[in-house]
Design a protein around this motif. Sequence first.
Motif, short mmCIF file in Angstrom:
data_model
loop_
_atom_site.label_atom_id
_atom_site.label_comp_id
_atom_site.label_asym_id
_atom_site.label_seq_id
_atom_site.Cartn_x
_atom_site.Cartn_y
_atom_site.Cartn_z
N THR A 102 0.84 -1.20 0.00
CA THR A 102 0.00 0.00 0.00
C THR A 102 0.88 1.25 0.00
O THR A 102 2.00 1.23 0.52
CB THR A 102 -0.92 0.05 1.24
N PHE A 103 0.34 2.34 -0.57
CA PHE A 103 1.09 3.60 -0.59
C PHE A 103 1.33 4.10 0.84
O PHE A 103 2.43 4.58 1.17
CB PHE A 103 0.32 4.66 -1.39
N GLU A 104 0.33 3.96 1.70
CA GLU A 104 0.48 4.43 3.08
C GLU A 104 1.59 3.66 3.79
O GLU A 104 2.40 4.25 4.52
CB GLU A 104 -0.83 4.26 3.84
N GLY A 105 1.63 2.36 3.58
CA GLY A 105 2.67 1.57 4.21
C GLY A 105 4.06 1.94 3.72
O GLY A 105 5.01 2.05 4.52
N ARG A 106 4.19 2.17 2.40
CA ARG A 106 5.49 2.56 1.86
C ARG A 106 5.88 3.95 2.36
O ARG A 106 7.06 4.20 2.66
CB ARG A 106 5.45 2.55 0.32
N LEU A 107 4.90 4.85 2.47
CA LEU A 107 5.18 6.20 2.95
C LEU A 107 5.69 6.16 4.39
O LEU A 107 6.69 6.81 4.73
CB LEU A 107 3.92 7.06 2.86
N ARG A 108 5.03 5.38 5.24
CA ARG A 108 5.47 5.26 6.63
C ARG A 108 6.87 4.65 6.70
O ARG A 108 7.70 5.06 7.52
CB ARG A 108 4.48 4.39 7.42
N PRO A 138 8.19 19.10 -5.87
CA PRO A 138 7.69 19.85 -4.71
C PRO A 138 8.80 20.65 -4.02
O PRO A 138 8.55 21.72 -3.47
CB PRO A 138 7.15 18.75 -3.78
N ILE A 139 10.03 20.13 -4.06
CA ILE A 139 11.14 20.77 -3.36
C ILE A 139 11.57 22.05 -4.07
O ILE A 139 11.94 23.04 -3.42
CB ILE A 139 12.32 19.79 -3.26
N LEU A 140 11.53 22.05 -5.39
CA LEU A 140 12.05 23.18 -6.16
C LEU A 140 10.96 24.07 -6.77
O LEU A 140 11.27 25.10 -7.35
CB LEU A 140 12.96 22.67 -7.28
N VAL A 141 9.70 23.66 -6.64
CA VAL A 141 8.60 24.46 -7.19
C VAL A 141 7.77 25.13 -6.10
O VAL A 141 7.44 26.31 -6.18
CB VAL A 141 7.69 23.59 -8.10
N ILE A 142 7.43 24.35 -5.05
CA ILE A 142 6.58 24.91 -3.99
C ILE A 142 7.25 26.06 -3.23
O ILE A 142 6.62 27.11 -3.03
CB ILE A 142 6.12 23.79 -3.03
N ALA A 202 8.40 15.81 0.70
CA ALA A 202 8.36 15.38 -0.70
C ALA A 202 9.19 14.13 -0.95
O ALA A 202 8.81 13.28 -1.77
CB ALA A 202 8.85 16.52 -1.60
N LEU A 203 10.32 14.00 -0.26
CA LEU A 203 11.21 12.86 -0.53
C LEU A 203 10.53 11.52 -0.28
O LEU A 203 10.49 10.68 -1.19
CB LEU A 203 12.48 13.00 0.32
N PRO A 204 9.96 11.26 0.90
CA PRO A 204 9.30 9.95 1.10
C PRO A 204 8.08 9.75 0.22
O PRO A 204 7.79 8.63 -0.20
CB PRO A 204 8.92 9.95 2.59
N VAL A 205 7.35 10.83 -0.07
CA VAL A 205 6.17 10.71 -0.94
C VAL A 205 6.59 10.24 -2.33
O VAL A 205 5.97 9.33 -2.92
CB VAL A 205 5.42 12.05 -1.02
N ALA A 206 7.65 10.85 -2.87
CA ALA A 206 8.10 10.48 -4.22
C ALA A 206 8.61 9.05 -4.27
O ALA A 206 8.30 8.29 -5.20
CB ALA A 206 9.19 11.46 -4.67
N ILE A 207 9.40 8.66 -3.28
CA ILE A 207 9.96 7.31 -3.27
C ILE A 207 8.87 6.25 -3.09
O ILE A 207 8.99 5.13 -3.58
CB ILE A 207 11.02 7.17 -2.16
N ALA A 208 7.79 6.64 -2.41
CA ALA A 208 6.73 5.67 -2.10
C ALA A 208 5.74 5.47 -3.24
O ALA A 208 4.85 4.62 -3.13
CB ALA A 208 5.98 6.12 -0.84
N ILE A 209 5.87 6.21 -4.32
CA ILE A 209 4.91 6.09 -5.43
C ILE A 209 4.87 4.66 -5.97
O ILE A 209 3.80 4.08 -6.19
CB ILE A 209 5.26 7.08 -6.56
N PHE A 210 6.03 4.08 -6.20
CA PHE A 210 6.12 2.71 -6.69
C PHE A 210 6.73 1.82 -5.61
O PHE A 210 7.64 2.23 -4.91
CB PHE A 210 7.00 2.62 -7.95
N PRO A 211 6.26 0.58 -5.47
CA PRO A 211 6.89 -0.35 -4.52
C PRO A 211 8.33 -0.64 -4.95
O PRO A 211 8.62 -0.72 -6.15
CB PRO A 211 6.03 -1.61 -4.64
N GLN A 212 9.22 -0.78 -3.98
CA GLN A 212 10.59 -1.14 -4.33
C GLN A 212 10.63 -2.55 -4.89
O GLN A 212 11.35 -2.83 -5.84
CB GLN A 212 11.51 -1.03 -3.11
#
Length: 323
Positions: A19-25, A245-249, A285-295
């Motif tokens: 799940t995305f939530e699990g990967r994000l955590r 998000p890091i360079l635009v927001i 932004a870093l964990p959100v981006a990495i969590a998009i796809f499962p490793q």
Amino acid sequence: MSTEYPPFRLGKPRYDQSTFEGRLRHFFDVIDPRTLFTSKEKLQSCIKLLDDFDKGRIPPTVSDRELWEAQKIKQAIIHPDTGEKIFMPFRMSGFVPFGSPMVVGLLLPNQTIATTVFWQWINQSHNACVNYSNRNATSPTPMSRFLLGYTGAVTTAVSIAVSLNVLIKKANKFSPATKLLIQKFVPFPAVACASTCNLLLMRNSELTTGIEIEDHNGNVIGKSQVAARKALTETAITRMLMPAPILVIPPLIMSMLEKTVLLKRYPRVHLPIHATIVTACFGLALPVAIAIFPQYSKISTSSLEPEIQKLTSEKTLIYNKGL
């Protein structure tokens, strides 16, 4: 998701990676900067506790929470393949605190060509060192491949950033205020393209050799070029989205804040406010981006090479896409 600690599993993630939530955590744990302050004694006690667990020698008073925390600390500091400590600035848990000053530098207003080159160079140098320090070391990576990726990333970042800045300055249809605003967003395409370039140069051999695919019991079935293309595509998308998000927001927020009475009256607070916003965006932004796809992703066996399909009866197989 429950905040309770599940039964401990050595070497496995605490959270559900399907799940995305699990990967994000999970990735919030990976980049947790608190592990940077772990003492030598604490690290050694965590390593011993996990070793005792592996050998079935832990007392019943040790809780799952203590075991999960010990594993989190060890994985944040010790390279899983070499068994050596990762230099603090190049750990994943140090990526945000050590990388934020560089992002602030990338977003400083009124950049000259010299400052643009400097900040793009130092940012890509830090990224390259993080990538190398956290690499898969189960098989040796030639230094020439690392240098090729590093050179390609720096060249791409500097070329794009300098070219865009020159074009913007020469554009006559923009007012000075508009040019200044547009310049704030130049780092994003430069960093996004450089990160993707670095990835493709470092891992392009996977497209010809393939990557290992496993069944659901962890048995290696073989190497697949199809899985390699899918893994590189997913990782490239992540690398391109991660800087957004890091360079635009931050430039958007700062553009609004610069119109307020506070920053007009106290211009010296501009930098600390800017740095705070960048660090907050970086950390989220870093964990959100990495969590998009499962490793560890699933792929349909029928979409793989015929020789792979002959080796298994399972309908789906698993591959490690990397980070």
